[in-house]
Design a protein around this motif. Sequence first.
Motif, PDB file in Angstrom:
ATOM      1  N   HIS A  30       9.745 103.567  56.792  1.00 39.10           N
ATOM      2  CA  HIS A  30       9.318 104.883  57.253  1.00 39.10           C
ATOM      3  C   HIS A  30       8.654 105.697  56.155  1.00 39.10           C
ATOM      4  O   HIS A  30       7.963 106.685  56.449  1.00 39.10           O
ATOM      5  N   LEU A  31       8.844 105.313  54.894  1.00 34.46           N
ATOM      6  CA  LEU A  31       8.134 105.985  53.808  1.00 34.46           C
ATOM      7  C   LEU A  31       6.751 105.386  53.568  1.00 34.46           C
ATOM      8  O   LEU A  31       5.945 105.975  52.854  1.00 34.46           O
ATOM      9  N   ALA A  32       6.489 104.220  54.151  1.00 37.99           N
ATOM     10  CA  ALA A  32       5.186 103.572  53.980  1.00 37.99           C
ATOM     11  C   ALA A  32       4.109 104.380  54.704  1.00 37.99           C
ATOM     12  O   ALA A  32       4.372 105.039  55.719  1.00 37.99           O
ATOM     13  N   PRO A  33       2.869 104.357  54.169  1.00 39.18           N
ATOM     14  CA  PRO A  33       1.784 105.094  54.834  1.00 39.18           C
ATOM     15  C   PRO A  33       1.428 104.488  56.185  1.00 39.18           C
ATOM     16  O   PRO A  33       1.605 103.288  56.407  1.00 39.18           O
ATOM     17  N   GLY A  34       0.918 105.326  57.074  1.00 41.45           N
ATOM     18  CA  GLY A  34       0.528 104.862  58.401  1.00 41.45           C
ATOM     19  C   GLY A  34       1.404 105.460  59.483  1.00 41.45           C
ATOM     20  O   GLY A  34       2.626 105.552  59.315  1.00 41.45           O
ATOM     21  N   ASP A  35       0.786 105.873  60.567  1.00 40.75           N
ATOM     22  CA  ASP A  35       1.508 106.486  61.680  1.00 40.75           C
ATOM     23  C   ASP A  35       1.295 105.637  62.925  1.00 40.75           C
ATOM     24  O   ASP A  35       0.165 105.496  63.404  1.00 40.75           O
ATOM     25  N   PRO A  36       2.355 105.034  63.490  1.00 39.94           N
ATOM     26  CA  PRO A  36       2.181 104.206  64.691  1.00 39.94           C
ATOM     27  C   PRO A  36       1.581 104.972  65.853  1.00 39.94           C
ATOM     28  O   PRO A  36       0.787 104.419  66.620  1.00 39.94           O
ATOM     29  N   ALA A  37       1.926 106.244  65.992  1.00 39.45           N
ATOM     30  CA  ALA A  37       1.386 107.038  67.104  1.00 39.45           C
ATOM     31  C   ALA A  37      -0.125 107.204  66.974  1.00 39.45           C
ATOM     32  O   ALA A  37      -0.860 107.098  67.968  1.00 39.45           O
ATOM     33  N   ILE A  39      -2.167 105.161  65.430  1.00 38.91           N
ATOM     34  CA  ILE A  39      -2.792 103.854  65.670  1.00 38.91           C
ATOM     35  C   ILE A  39      -2.865 103.562  67.164  1.00 38.91           C
ATOM     36  O   ILE A  39      -3.903 103.131  67.682  1.00 38.91           O
ATOM     37  N   MET A  40      -1.764 103.804  67.880  1.00 41.01           N
ATOM     38  CA  MET A  40      -1.760 103.550  69.321  1.00 41.01           C
ATOM     39  C   MET A  40      -2.729 104.460  70.052  1.00 41.01           C
ATOM     40  O   MET A  40      -3.437 104.032  70.973  1.00 41.01           O
ATOM     41  N   ALA A  41      -2.798 105.716  69.636  1.00 40.65           N
ATOM     42  CA  ALA A  41      -3.719 106.653  70.287  1.00 40.65           C
ATOM     43  C   ALA A  41      -5.166 106.268  70.010  1.00 40.65           C
ATOM     44  O   ALA A  41      -6.026 106.341  70.894  1.00 40.65           O
ATOM     45  N   GLY A  42      -5.459 105.832  68.772  1.00 37.30           N
ATOM     46  CA  GLY A  42      -6.823 105.442  68.440  1.00 37.30           C
ATOM     47  C   GLY A  42      -7.269 104.207  69.200  1.00 37.30           C
ATOM     48  O   GLY A  42      -8.412 104.124  69.664  1.00 37.30           O
ATOM     49  N   GLY A 281       8.217  84.816  61.940  1.00 34.63           N
ATOM     50  CA  GLY A 281       7.352  85.131  60.814  1.00 34.63           C
ATOM     51  C   GLY A 281       6.001  85.626  61.280  1.00 34.63           C
ATOM     52  O   GLY A 281       5.471  86.628  60.767  1.00 34.63           O
ATOM     53  N   ARG A 282       5.438  84.939  62.256  1.00 33.31           N
ATOM     54  CA  ARG A 282       4.168  85.385  62.832  1.00 33.31           C
ATOM     55  C   ARG A 282       4.352  86.717  63.553  1.00 33.31           C
ATOM     56  O   ARG A 282       3.479  87.598  63.493  1.00 33.31           O
ATOM     57  N   LEU A 283       5.482  86.894  64.209  1.00 30.98           N
ATOM     58  CA  LEU A 283       5.773  88.159  64.882  1.00 30.98           C
ATOM     59  C   LEU A 283       5.848  89.298  63.874  1.00 30.98           C
ATOM     60  O   LEU A 283       5.328  90.395  64.119  1.00 30.98           O
ATOM     61  N   LEU A 289       0.785  94.595  60.770  1.00 29.03           N
ATOM     62  CA  LEU A 289      -0.588  95.070  60.958  1.00 29.03           C
ATOM     63  C   LEU A 289      -0.660  96.190  61.987  1.00 29.03           C
ATOM     64  O   LEU A 289      -1.508  97.084  61.884  1.00 29.03           O
ATOM     65  N   GLN A 290       0.222  96.183  62.960  1.00 29.08           N
ATOM     66  CA  GLN A 290       0.198  97.157  64.047  1.00 29.08           C
ATOM     67  C   GLN A 290       1.122  98.344  63.814  1.00 29.08           C
ATOM     68  O   GLN A 290       1.256  99.194  64.693  1.00 29.08           O
ATOM     69  N   ARG A 291       1.808  98.379  62.644  1.00 28.48           N
ATOM     70  CA  ARG A 291       2.758  99.451  62.318  1.00 28.48           C
ATOM     71  C   ARG A 291       3.852  99.570  63.377  1.00 28.48           C
ATOM     72  O   ARG A 291       4.284 100.671  63.712  1.00 28.48           O
ATOM     73  N   ASP A 292       4.286  98.429  63.887  1.00 32.62           N
ATOM     74  CA  ASP A 292       5.357  98.434  64.889  1.00 32.62           C
ATOM     75  C   ASP A 292       6.699  98.404  64.148  1.00 32.62           C
ATOM     76  O   ASP A 292       7.277  97.352  63.890  1.00 32.62           O
ATOM     77  N   TYR A 293       7.209  99.590  63.813  1.00 30.23           N
ATOM     78  CA  TYR A 293       8.383  99.702  62.957  1.00 30.23           C
ATOM     79  C   TYR A 293       9.607  99.014  63.545  1.00 30.23           C
ATOM     80  O   TYR A 293      10.364  98.360  62.832  1.00 30.23           O
ATOM     81  N   GLN A 294       9.834  99.176  64.804  1.00 27.08           N
ATOM     82  CA  GLN A 294      11.051  98.640  65.413  1.00 27.08           C
ATOM     83  C   GLN A 294      11.095  97.114  65.332  1.00 27.08           C
ATOM     84  O   GLN A 294      12.152  96.534  65.065  1.00 27.08           O
ATOM     85  N   VAL A 295       9.958  96.478  65.553  1.00 30.70           N
ATOM     86  CA  VAL A 295       9.909  95.012  65.458  1.00 30.70           C
ATOM     87  C   VAL A 295      10.135  94.566  64.014  1.00 30.70           C
ATOM     88  O   VAL A 295      10.869  93.605  63.753  1.00 30.70           O
TER      89      VAL A 295
END
Length: 329
Positions: A30-37, A39-42, A281-283, A289-295
């Motif tokens: 969560h301290l890493a740069p990037g916002d999943p919201a 990315i999804m909105a874009g 690993g692939r997941l 790449l997709q900033r999917d934090y939960q996964v």
Amino acid sequence: MKFASFLVSRLAKVVLVVLGVVIINFILIHLAPGDPASIMAGESGASDPGYVNELRQKFGLDQPIYRQLLIYLQGVAQLDLGYSYRSRLPVLDLILDRLPATLLLMGCAFVFSIVLGVLLGVLAAQSRYTQRRKWLDSAIMSAALVLYATPLFWLSLLAIILFSVMLGWLPAFGMESVGAGLSGMAHVLDVVRHLVLPTVSLGCFFMAIYARLTRASMLEVMGMDFVKTARAKGVPAGQIIRKHVLRNALLPVVTFAGIQLGQMAGGAVLTETVFGWPGIGRLMFDALLQRDYQVLLGVFLVTSVMVVVFNLITDLFYRCIDPRIELGS
């Protein structure tokens, strides 16, 4: 009673280690740069601030980090690893769907590396100790050094170019032939053909380590007094190697193998990405790449549990090799 107390204490340590891993990974991600919201909105073509805020509220990203952490820990305690932002599926379902492929790859690579590595180490040590066929010892150690120094992704790419592109012997990507409609033994053989290159590529690095470690351990044991006594009594050389030397020399190999199993899970990320193997690993790579934090958090949790379980199995396996070891101590 000693075994029971050992098992209880180790399980308690497992819980503490996994809890620490979960907390540290959660904070770092969560301290890493990037916002999943964002990315999804874009990607959906609606990047206005109102829609972004709506997505953040929907997935709880507007909460303070400590609040998100508490919510996540409560979910983990109930075996709820959260919900994937991108796949719109529970994280646990995604991981359980990919986990068998990763365990299959890791299991085959581990068996390949430990069996061949120990065998080559025994041959090298025997050649060195008896001063016969010294060239075999030099050849095995040189090959092990080359494999150890070769990056995993580079070895994987070379294997694809040689055995798939140039020779056409083995498939390069995936776990099975798409659209082939195979079943029964034909499907099993198809999976085995797809498994060969990832297994060899992932296992060669660890095989080199086991070969060098087995050779060094055996040479050390061969110089001990009890081995010299056995030889003086006329015990056959093969029996000395099997019952006296190899059994004692395997203890450091088993110790290192337990540690390497955890590292093999990390190496599987590169291998699965290069070969398109559908594992966790692939997941994890796609989720990064997709900033999917939960996964990401779910994969880290499962991987950490696998590592501590492998170490626990290693401790139990010690007793099978050397009954003198007291697990409860």
